[in-house]
Design an enzyme around this catalytic site. Sequence first.
Site, PDB file in Angstrom:
ATOM      1  N   CYS A  82       0.811  -1.228   0.000  1.00 31.91           N
ATOM      2  CA  CYS A  82       0.000   0.000   0.000  1.00 31.91           C
ATOM      3  C   CYS A  82       0.837   1.268   0.000  1.00 31.91           C
ATOM      4  CB  CYS A  82      -0.994  -0.002   1.159  1.00 31.91           C
ATOM      5  SG  CYS A  82      -0.250   0.023   2.810  1.00 31.91           S
ATOM      6  N   HIS A 133      -2.648   0.870   7.269  1.00 32.77           N
ATOM      7  CA  HIS A 133      -2.891   0.800   5.828  1.00 32.77           C
ATOM      8  C   HIS A 133      -3.132   2.209   5.319  1.00 32.77           C
ATOM      9  CE1 HIS A 133      -4.128  -1.180   2.138  1.00 32.77           C
ATOM     10  NE2 HIS A 133      -5.271  -0.515   2.149  1.00 32.77           N
ATOM     11  N   HIS A 145      -6.355   1.738  -3.298  1.00 30.69           N
ATOM     12  CA  HIS A 145      -5.373   1.160  -2.369  1.00 30.69           C
ATOM     13  C   HIS A 145      -4.977  -0.217  -2.846  1.00 30.69           C
ATOM     14  CE1 HIS A 145      -8.228  -1.621  -0.159  1.00 30.69           C
ATOM     15  NE2 HIS A 145      -9.033  -0.926  -0.946  1.00 30.69           N
TER      16      HIS A 145
END
Length: 190
Positions: A82, A133, A145
Amino acid sequence: MKTLLLPIFILLSLLLSGCSGRAPKPSPNPMQAPAPVAQPHAPVQQPANYQQQLADALYRHYEQWRGVPHRDGGQDRSGIDCSAFVQMTFRDIMRRQLPRSVAEQIQLGRPIDKRTLQIGDLVFFKTGRWRNHVGIYYGGNKFIHVSTKRGVMMSDLNNVYWANAYWQSRRLVSPEELVFAPFDQAPCCL
């Protein structure tokens, strides 16, 4: 007598000119530093529809990367994580160099309220006890993402999982500073 009247006439003229409608200048306080003078600068020229252009560039970039699998530490089309995807997207689309990790990326910019998200803002999530994240806000409550299961994808912030995991949002670039590479000039891949 004329020499005495001339200074009095000049003094009266100066006093009367003070009533011409201009506010008198305040006398400076010797104990206070003078206020800095604002220097005018040219505003950054942005196209009227820069948010739409950015959304278009992000979507085309996303389309090229959609489905690329997640790989911890990955930085290319064989697998990407990510924070590398965010770093690469900012580099290629917005011409901004970001640090590599989520921990470093969350230190950038300024925090913003989730209700004020704009295209290009970063959204952060706590996805586990020790895992965080990051994604890029796309607009319409969507963000781009890298999912650990589905790779590069677009998700909805209102999805139960993401709504519960949401941590914070950050704006790295104000709209006035936003400069991005037209998609046809942005490099495709690492």
